[in-house]
Enzyme design. Structure first.
Site, short mmCIF file in Angstrom:
data_model
loop_
_atom_site.label_atom_id
_atom_site.label_comp_id
_atom_site.label_asym_id
_atom_site.label_seq_id
_atom_site.Cartn_x
_atom_site.Cartn_y
_atom_site.Cartn_z
N ASP A 136 -7.45 -1.39 6.65
CA ASP A 136 -7.04 -1.74 8.00
C ASP A 136 -5.67 -2.39 7.96
OD1 ASP A 136 -7.46 -5.04 8.61
OD2 ASP A 136 -8.44 -4.23 6.81
N ALA A 149 0.83 -1.21 0.00
CA ALA A 149 0.00 0.00 0.00
C ALA A 149 0.86 1.25 0.00
CB ALA A 149 -0.94 -0.01 1.20
N GLY A 167 -4.54 -6.58 1.39
CA GLY A 167 -5.17 -5.73 2.38
C GLY A 167 -4.43 -4.41 2.55
N GLU A 168 -4.62 -3.79 3.72
CA GLU A 168 -3.93 -2.55 4.08
C GLU A 168 -4.20 -1.42 3.09
OE1 GLU A 168 0.23 -3.19 5.09
OE2 GLU A 168 -0.20 -5.31 5.45
N GLY A 169 -5.38 -1.42 2.47
CA GLY A 169 -5.74 -0.37 1.53
C GLY A 169 -5.28 -0.61 0.11
#
Length: 378
Positions: A181, A103, A324-326
């Protein structure tokens, strides 16, 4: 809320849908560009959605997006339900801060600021910048299969933190939030929320997570979701109690953020299963809130697919990205920016009477309500 109490029912009155009159004006302007109907596919729909959210025609190109990641650990990870070690989310946060996470790389390449908010990392807060830790509620969260993730007071504090951050971003002029998240155990909590709200069994919503766990870990995760679901069902009538029971501080803050962002008319792109689960809780609080959100991508998590289907949100991308993580929301950003640029800059074929390109019901300005008009987040 002058007495300072937190009544989630107020969101149902405060959240309005994006301006339908402006959306009609955007549709009419698009029809006058001379391009064949359907030539831009979903980009037309995105441009019209942005116009309605901004309250103006032509739409303002999206130039001030921000990545916002809520971080936390979940004690349920100690059961071996994640590919990452329990309490290990702080290492992921440090990688993002150092610019080495997927990200962070994408955000840097796209020129998008990245903000991380520590809600419940299992580490000493002194090891992280103060702007990351200042909203922290607690260290990790209770093991959702046998105990509440948060006390009632911690849940309200986390929810209000999310609201306060929504106000901060709206006041700072953030035009679009890419919401994600950084958690270990967060997809387990998300699975419990989705199963509870959709009335389904644990096995239907339990996925492999960002680390693609093996079969034994999946069975442990499924058992944890089942036990958490047993504890969550009695709390379904009270969304704040539900969050305290199984969600943890990070997911609770995300839910508060989503609702207050809708109050402040800030559009949000959801990343993966965690943000989708929180959005589903927020929809239960205020049924108009999902009109302010886009689903950035399909992560392949069954709980995300269930949640998005319930909210009638169709993912913009489906590339099988589970980082994940945006990351998924960031990948969708160029598509949203392309839609806004086309809606803003394509010329119309002929001059129209004065005001024909102006916004509809809410005026050219659109503007967001000020913090004083929104829910008090203090």
């Amino acid at each position: 809320m002058s007495d300072g109490s937190l009544n989630l029912d107020d969101f149902g009155d405060l959240i309005e849908r994006p301006d339908s009159g402006v959306r009609r004006d955007a549709e009419e302007r698009r029809a006058r560009t001379g391009l064949p109907a359907g030539a831009l596919g979903r980009l037309d729909e995105l441009g019209e959605w942005l116009a309605a959210a901004q309250g103006r025609v032509p739409v303002e190109p999206v130039s001030r997006p921000k990545v916002l990641l809520f971080a936390g650990d979940h004690d349920v990870a100690s059961l071996g339900v994640s590919a990452r070690p329990a309490g290990g989310a702080h290492a992921l946060v440090r990688a993002a801060l150092e610019g080495t996470s997927p990200a962070a790389v994408l955000a840097r390449r796209l020129g998008v600021p990245l903000r991380i908010v520590d809600m419940s990392l299992d580490c000493d807060p002194d090891g992280l910048p103060e702007e990351v830790t200042r909203y922290r509620v607690r260290r990790s969260g209770g093991r959702l299969d046998i105990e509440d993730s948060l006390t009632a007071q911690e849940a309200e504090r986390a929810f209000r933190a999310g609201m306060a951050i929504a106000d901060e971003e709206a006041d700072a002029g953030t035009e679009l939030v890419l919401l994600g998240d950084i958690s270990v155990g967060g997809t387990t909590a998300a699975g419990v929320l989705v199963a509870a709200l959709c009335g389904t069994d644990a096995s239907v919503v339990t996925g492999r997570g960002g680390g693609r766990i093996d079969d034994l870990a999946w069975m442990r995760k499924c058992a944890a979701v089942r036990d958490g679901l047993r504890r969550a069902r009695p709390a379904l009538g009270d969304q704040l109690r539900l969050l305290a029971t199984v969600a943890g501080a990070d997911l609770t803050a995300i839910t508060g953020f989503l609702l207050q962002s809708a109050v402040r008319r800030t559009p949000v792109v959801l990343d993966g299963v965690v943000s989708a689960a929180c959005a589903l809780v927020a929809q239960r609080v205020a049924f108009r809130a999902p009109d302010w959100w886009l689903a950035g991508q399909a992560s392949g998590e069954p709980a995300q697919a269930r949640a998005l289907d319930r909210m009638a949100l169709d993912p913009l991308l489906d590339h099988g990205v589970t980082a994940g993580e945006g990351t998924g929301a960031l990948l969708a950003l160029p598509l949203v920016q392309a839609a806004s640029a086309l809606a803003a800059e394509l010329p119309v074929r002929a001059a129209e009477p004065d005001g024909a390109d102006g916004a509809g019901g809410s005026g050219q300005d659109g503007g967001r309500p000020g913090a004083a008009e929104a829910l008090d987040a203090t």
